[in-house]
Design a protein around this motif. Structure first.
Motif, PDB file in Angstrom:
ATOM      1  N   ARG A   1       0.834  -1.210   0.000  1.00  0.00           N
ATOM      2  CA  ARG A   1       0.000   0.000   0.000  1.00  0.00           C
ATOM      3  C   ARG A   1       0.867   1.257   0.000  1.00  0.00           C
ATOM      4  O   ARG A   1       0.570   2.223  -0.699  1.00  0.00           O
ATOM      5  N   ILE A   2       1.927   1.234   0.800  1.00  0.00           N
ATOM      6  CA  ILE A   2       2.841   2.382   0.856  1.00  0.00           C
ATOM      7  C   ILE A   2       3.473   2.596  -0.518  1.00  0.00           C
ATOM      8  O   ILE A   2       3.568   3.733  -1.001  1.00  0.00           O
ATOM      9  N   ALA A   3       3.907   1.514  -1.152  1.00  0.00           N
ATOM     10  CA  ALA A   3       4.510   1.613  -2.494  1.00  0.00           C
ATOM     11  C   ALA A   3       3.516   2.203  -3.483  1.00  0.00           C
ATOM     12  O   ALA A   3       3.883   3.037  -4.312  1.00  0.00           O
ATOM     13  N   ALA A   4       2.253   1.808  -3.392  1.00  0.00           N
ATOM     14  CA  ALA A   4       1.232   2.332  -4.303  1.00  0.00           C
ATOM     15  C   ALA A   4       1.019   3.821  -4.077  1.00  0.00           C
ATOM     16  O   ALA A   4       0.940   4.597  -5.035  1.00  0.00           O
ATOM     17  N   VAL A   5       0.955   4.228  -2.808  1.00  0.00           N
ATOM     18  CA  VAL A   5       0.776   5.657  -2.490  1.00  0.00           C
ATOM     19  C   VAL A   5       1.968   6.457  -3.019  1.00  0.00           C
ATOM     20  O   VAL A   5       1.802   7.551  -3.560  1.00  0.00           O
ATOM     21  N   GLY A   6       3.161   5.910  -2.874  1.00  0.00           N
ATOM     22  CA  GLY A   6       4.371   6.611  -3.303  1.00  0.00           C
ATOM     23  C   GLY A   6       4.721   6.414  -4.759  1.00  0.00           C
ATOM     24  O   GLY A   6       5.735   6.930  -5.223  1.00  0.00           O
ATOM     25  N   ASN A   7       3.891   5.621  -5.459  1.00  0.00           N
ATOM     26  CA  ASN A   7       4.150   5.336  -6.873  1.00  0.00           C
ATOM     27  C   ASN A   7       5.584   4.846  -7.065  1.00  0.00           C
ATOM     28  O   ASN A   7       6.320   5.328  -7.926  1.00  0.00           O
ATOM     29  N   THR A   8       5.981   3.900  -6.216  1.00  0.00           N
ATOM     30  CA  THR A   8       7.326   3.345  -6.261  1.00  0.00           C
ATOM     31  C   THR A   8       7.251   1.845  -6.041  1.00  0.00           C
ATOM     32  O   THR A   8       6.170   1.289  -5.876  1.00  0.00           O
ATOM     33  N   GLY A   9       8.372   1.195  -6.026  1.00  0.00           N
ATOM     34  CA  GLY A   9       8.412  -0.251  -5.842  1.00  0.00           C
ATOM     35  C   GLY A   9       8.923  -0.632  -4.465  1.00  0.00           C
ATOM     36  O   GLY A   9       9.524   0.177  -3.748  1.00  0.00           O
ATOM     37  N   LEU A  10       8.698  -1.885  -4.123  1.00  0.00           N
ATOM     38  CA  LEU A  10       9.183  -2.398  -2.836  1.00  0.00           C
ATOM     39  C   LEU A  10      10.699  -2.376  -2.764  1.00  0.00           C
ATOM     40  O   LEU A  10      11.262  -2.179  -1.688  1.00  0.00           O
ATOM     41  N   ASN A  11      11.354  -2.574  -3.896  1.00  0.00           N
ATOM     42  CA  ASN A  11      12.814  -2.587  -3.899  1.00  0.00           C
ATOM     43  C   ASN A  11      13.373  -1.258  -3.388  1.00  0.00           C
ATOM     44  O   ASN A  11      14.347  -1.237  -2.638  1.00  0.00           O
ATOM     45  N   TRP A  12      12.749  -0.162  -3.786  1.00  0.00           N
ATOM     46  CA  TRP A  12      13.232   1.139  -3.302  1.00  0.00           C
ATOM     47  C   TRP A  12      12.936   1.310  -1.815  1.00  0.00           C
ATOM     48  O   TRP A  12      13.782   1.784  -1.055  1.00  0.00           O
ATOM     49  N   ILE A  13      11.740   0.918  -1.387  1.00  0.00           N
ATOM     50  CA  ILE A  13      11.404   1.063   0.035  1.00  0.00           C
ATOM     51  C   ILE A  13      12.345   0.216   0.889  1.00  0.00           C
ATOM     52  O   ILE A  13      12.863   0.680   1.902  1.00  0.00           O
ATOM     53  N   LEU A  14      12.570  -1.013   0.489  1.00  0.00           N
ATOM     54  CA  LEU A  14      13.353  -1.938   1.315  1.00  0.00           C
ATOM     55  C   LEU A  14      14.867  -1.762   1.183  1.00  0.00           C
ATOM     56  O   LEU A  14      15.595  -1.906   2.157  1.00  0.00           O
ATOM     57  N   LYS A  15      15.343  -1.449  -0.018  1.00  0.00           N
ATOM     58  CA  LYS A  15      16.796  -1.417  -0.253  1.00  0.00           C
ATOM     59  C   LYS A  15      17.321  -0.086  -0.755  1.00  0.00           C
ATOM     60  O   LYS A  15      18.526   0.098  -0.881  1.00  0.00           O
ATOM     61  N   GLY A  16      16.411   0.847  -1.108  1.00  0.00           N
ATOM     62  CA  GLY A  16      16.857   2.132  -1.619  1.00  0.00           C
ATOM     63  C   GLY A  16      17.302   2.078  -3.066  1.00  0.00           C
ATOM     64  O   GLY A  16      17.951   2.985  -3.550  1.00  0.00           O
TER      65      GLY A  16
END
Length: 79
Positions: free
Chosen positions: A62-77
Protein backbone atom coordinates in the motif's frame (compact mmCIF):
# COMPACT_ATOMS: atom_id res chain seq x y z
CA UNK A 1 31.88 12.35 13.28
CA UNK A 2 30.64 8.79 13.88
CA UNK A 3 29.83 6.79 10.80
CA UNK A 4 26.46 5.19 10.29
CA UNK A 5 26.93 1.43 10.66
CA UNK A 6 26.17 -0.52 7.52
CA UNK A 7 23.63 -3.33 7.85
CA UNK A 8 24.90 -6.84 7.46
CA UNK A 9 24.51 -8.30 3.96
CA UNK A 10 21.04 -9.76 3.53
CA UNK A 11 19.64 -7.83 6.51
CA UNK A 12 17.18 -4.98 6.15
CA UNK A 13 18.01 -1.58 7.61
CA UNK A 14 14.76 -0.71 9.41
CA UNK A 15 15.86 2.85 10.04
CA UNK A 16 16.58 3.50 6.36
CA UNK A 17 13.25 1.93 5.44
CA UNK A 18 11.60 4.30 7.91
CA UNK A 19 13.31 7.28 6.28
CA UNK A 20 12.05 6.20 2.88
CA UNK A 21 8.51 5.76 4.23
CA UNK A 22 8.75 9.27 5.67
CA UNK A 23 9.89 10.54 2.30
CA UNK A 24 6.85 8.95 0.64
CA UNK A 25 4.53 10.57 3.19
CA UNK A 26 6.07 13.95 2.43
CA UNK A 27 5.45 17.19 4.29
CA UNK A 28 1.92 17.83 3.06
CA UNK A 29 0.41 14.96 5.06
CA UNK A 30 0.51 14.11 8.75
CA UNK A 31 0.95 10.59 10.11
CA UNK A 32 -2.74 10.20 10.88
CA UNK A 33 -3.77 11.06 7.31
CA UNK A 34 -1.12 8.77 5.86
CA UNK A 35 -2.17 5.98 8.21
CA UNK A 36 -5.76 6.23 6.98
CA UNK A 37 -4.54 5.93 3.39
CA UNK A 38 -2.62 2.73 4.11
CA UNK A 39 -5.02 1.26 6.69
CA UNK A 40 -3.10 1.69 9.95
CA UNK A 41 -3.15 4.06 12.90
CA UNK A 42 -0.91 7.06 13.51
CA UNK A 43 1.13 5.20 16.14
CA UNK A 44 1.97 2.43 13.65
CA UNK A 45 3.10 4.97 11.05
CA UNK A 46 5.32 6.54 13.71
CA UNK A 47 6.90 3.16 14.54
CA UNK A 48 7.51 2.45 10.85
CA UNK A 49 9.13 5.84 10.28
CA UNK A 50 11.37 5.51 13.35
CA UNK A 51 12.50 2.07 12.19
CA UNK A 52 11.15 0.35 15.29
CA UNK A 53 9.15 -2.20 13.30
CA UNK A 54 8.88 -3.28 9.69
CA UNK A 55 5.44 -2.96 8.10
CA UNK A 56 3.86 -6.23 6.95
CA UNK A 57 4.04 -6.94 3.22
CA UNK A 58 0.40 -5.94 2.71
CA UNK A 59 1.10 -2.49 4.20
CA UNK A 60 4.39 -2.16 2.29
CA UNK A 61 2.47 -2.74 -0.94
CA UNK A 62 0.00 0.00 0.00
CA UNK A 63 2.84 2.38 0.86
CA UNK A 64 4.51 1.61 -2.49
CA UNK A 65 1.23 2.33 -4.30
CA UNK A 66 0.78 5.66 -2.49
CA UNK A 67 4.37 6.61 -3.30
CA UNK A 68 4.15 5.34 -6.87
CA UNK A 69 7.33 3.35 -6.26
CA UNK A 70 8.41 -0.25 -5.84
CA UNK A 71 9.18 -2.40 -2.84
CA UNK A 72 12.81 -2.59 -3.90
CA UNK A 73 13.23 1.14 -3.30
CA UNK A 74 11.40 1.06 0.04
CA UNK A 75 13.35 -1.94 1.32
CA UNK A 76 16.80 -1.42 -0.25
CA UNK A 77 16.86 2.13 -1.62
CA UNK A 78 17.35 0.84 -5.17
CA UNK A 79 15.15 1.93 -8.05
Amino acid sequence: MPRKPKPEPGKLDYRAIGWRIREIRGFDMNQEEFGKMIGVGQSQVSKYERGEILPPVEILLRIAAVGNTGLNWILKGQR
